[in-house]
Design a protein around this motif. Structure first.
Motif, PDB file in Angstrom:
ATOM      1  N   THR A  14       9.265   0.689 -62.682  1.00  0.00           N
ATOM      2  CA  THR A  14       8.313   0.581 -63.794  1.00  0.00           C
ATOM      3  C   THR A  14       6.892   0.402 -63.278  1.00  0.00           C
ATOM      4  O   THR A  14       5.946   0.994 -63.810  1.00  0.00           O
ATOM      5  CB  THR A  14       8.694  -0.603 -64.702  1.00  0.00           C
ATOM      6  OG1 THR A  14      10.002  -0.388 -65.235  1.00  0.00           O
ATOM      7  CG2 THR A  14       7.709  -0.754 -65.853  1.00  0.00           C
ATOM      8  N   CYS A  37       3.536   2.800 -63.708  1.00  0.00           N
ATOM      9  CA  CYS A  37       2.315   2.207 -64.241  1.00  0.00           C
ATOM     10  C   CYS A  37       1.107   2.556 -63.375  1.00  0.00           C
ATOM     11  O   CYS A  37       0.023   2.858 -63.885  1.00  0.00           O
ATOM     12  CB  CYS A  37       2.482   0.692 -64.346  1.00  0.00           C
ATOM     13  SG  CYS A  37       1.014  -0.188 -64.887  1.00  0.00           S
ATOM     14  N   HIS A  73      -2.271   4.698 -64.723  1.00  0.00           N
ATOM     15  CA  HIS A  73      -3.571   4.026 -64.853  1.00  0.00           C
ATOM     16  C   HIS A  73      -4.502   4.304 -63.673  1.00  0.00           C
ATOM     17  O   HIS A  73      -5.465   3.574 -63.458  1.00  0.00           O
ATOM     18  CB  HIS A  73      -3.369   2.516 -65.018  1.00  0.00           C
ATOM     19  CG  HIS A  73      -2.712   2.152 -66.320  1.00  0.00           C
ATOM     20  ND1 HIS A  73      -1.355   2.186 -66.482  1.00  0.00           N
ATOM     21  CD2 HIS A  73      -3.244   1.785 -67.511  1.00  0.00           C
ATOM     22  CE1 HIS A  73      -1.056   1.834 -67.719  1.00  0.00           C
ATOM     23  NE2 HIS A  73      -2.173   1.585 -68.359  1.00  0.00           N
ATOM     24  N   ARG A  82      -6.505  -1.888 -64.781  1.00  0.00           N
ATOM     25  CA  ARG A  82      -5.398  -1.615 -63.864  1.00  0.00           C
ATOM     26  C   ARG A  82      -4.601  -2.880 -63.597  1.00  0.00           C
ATOM     27  O   ARG A  82      -3.363  -2.851 -63.566  1.00  0.00           O
ATOM     28  CB  ARG A  82      -5.915  -1.044 -62.532  1.00  0.00           C
ATOM     29  CG  ARG A  82      -6.687   0.255 -62.672  1.00  0.00           C
ATOM     30  CD  ARG A  82      -6.724   1.071 -61.394  1.00  0.00           C
ATOM     31  NE  ARG A  82      -7.131   0.373 -60.198  1.00  0.00           N
ATOM     32  CZ  ARG A  82      -8.395   0.164 -59.826  1.00  0.00           C
ATOM     33  NH1 ARG A  82      -9.396   0.578 -60.597  1.00  0.00           N
ATOM     34  NH2 ARG A  82      -8.668  -0.444 -58.684  1.00  0.00           N
ATOM     35  N   ALA A  95      -2.495  -3.847 -66.680  1.00  0.00           N
ATOM     36  CA  ALA A  95      -1.363  -2.943 -66.853  1.00  0.00           C
ATOM     37  C   ALA A  95      -0.230  -3.269 -65.881  1.00  0.00           C
ATOM     38  O   ALA A  95       0.951  -3.291 -66.263  1.00  0.00           O
ATOM     39  CB  ALA A  95      -1.820  -1.495 -66.669  1.00  0.00           C
ATOM     40  N   LEU A  96      -0.577  -3.539 -64.616  1.00  0.00           N
ATOM     41  CA  LEU A  96       0.475  -3.805 -63.634  1.00  0.00           C
ATOM     42  C   LEU A  96       1.083  -5.192 -63.822  1.00  0.00           C
ATOM     43  O   LEU A  96       2.271  -5.386 -63.566  1.00  0.00           O
ATOM     44  CB  LEU A  96      -0.065  -3.652 -62.208  1.00  0.00           C
ATOM     45  CG  LEU A  96       1.028  -3.431 -61.141  1.00  0.00           C
ATOM     46  CD1 LEU A  96       1.860  -2.196 -61.465  1.00  0.00           C
ATOM     47  CD2 LEU A  96       0.432  -3.312 -59.757  1.00  0.00           C
ATOM     48  N   ALA A 135       3.638  -4.611 -66.472  1.00  0.00           N
ATOM     49  CA  ALA A 135       4.781  -3.876 -65.936  1.00  0.00           C
ATOM     50  C   ALA A 135       5.677  -4.785 -65.098  1.00  0.00           C
ATOM     51  O   ALA A 135       6.908  -4.630 -65.101  1.00  0.00           O
ATOM     52  CB  ALA A 135       4.300  -2.699 -65.095  1.00  0.00           C
TER      53      ALA A 135
END
Length: 227
Positions: free
Chosen positions: A83, A87, A91, A99, A102-103, A106
């Motif tokens: 995942t 990601c 991004h 960034r 988002a991570l 994830a």
């Protein structure tokens, strides 16, 4: 997040759908019992009874209860890593704060969605993992953070190193694992997510202040400025 790799985790790879379903049923039964009664109280016979399979089916895929636990940990760690890789690709070239957000999401989505399962596995993992088994997956997650930091602008060149990525991953892993294991009252998924974001952004904003100032200007103006 760690996994045990030194044990003979599987005797046979369940390649066909029926065999795979049997192996998955054994894993699901084990995790259910692990949550309900703990590792020491869970026996192989209890697992196969709940899974509805025979003892021969168990030993066809798993050499021991410890090996079964190692597989359950390994598969969940692998899924999170997959995942996170997706990601990073999705991004690429986004602003640094985006960034990072988002991570983070994830990485923590699965543990927070199945908190009881992950809490039980975190506890078991501490019993069955050895030093080498700890280092390999930990390094993989650090590398994922290196890849995300390198996937766009914002971070000074001298900070694009293992140390920065190690610090970020250590904060996330530590906060998630300890929150789930200790079950401190008042720590819910939304609050924990906020705490993690605050900690990580607080750290990165100190070493990359320009990226954060620029990001705030962009948000206020609704513009995309050169970085």
């Amino acid at each position: 997040m760690k996994e045990k790799t030194s044990v003979n985790a599987k005797r046979r790879k369940p390649a066909q759908s029926r065999a795979r379903a049997t192996a998955e049923a054994i894993q699901q039964a084990f995790i259910q019992l692990l949550v309900e009664q703990g590792y020491d109280q869970t026996s192989i016979r209890q697992v196969i009874s709940l899974a509805g399979v025979g003892i021969g089916s168990f030993y066809e895929y798993f050499s021991s209860k410890e090996a079964l636990a190692a597989v359950c940990i390994h598969l969940r760690v692998k899924a999170v890593a997959t995942t996170m890789r997706a990601c990073i690709d999705a991004h690429r070239d986004a602003p640094l704060p985006e960034r990072i957000d988002a991570l983070i999401d994830a990485q923590i989505q699965a543990p927070l969605a199945e908190s009881e399962h992950w809490a039980a596995l975190f506890l078991v993992e501490r019993r069955i993992s050895e030093a080498d088994a700890f280092r390999k997956p930990y390094a993989e997650f650090v590398q994922l953070w290196i890849d995300m930091l390198d996937a766009g602008p914002g971070l000074p060149a001298q900070r694009r190193d293992t140390g920065t990525a190690f610090t970020i991953h250590s904060m996330i892993y530590g906060l998630v694992s300890q929150a789930l294991i200790t079950r401190i009252p008042g720590i819910d998924p939304a609050r924990l997510r906020t705490t993690i974001r605050t900690a990580v952004h607080g750290y990165v904003s100190v070493i990359a202040p320009h990226a954060y100032r620029l990001f705030e200007f962009e948000r206020m103006l609704g513009l995309k400025l050169p970085q």
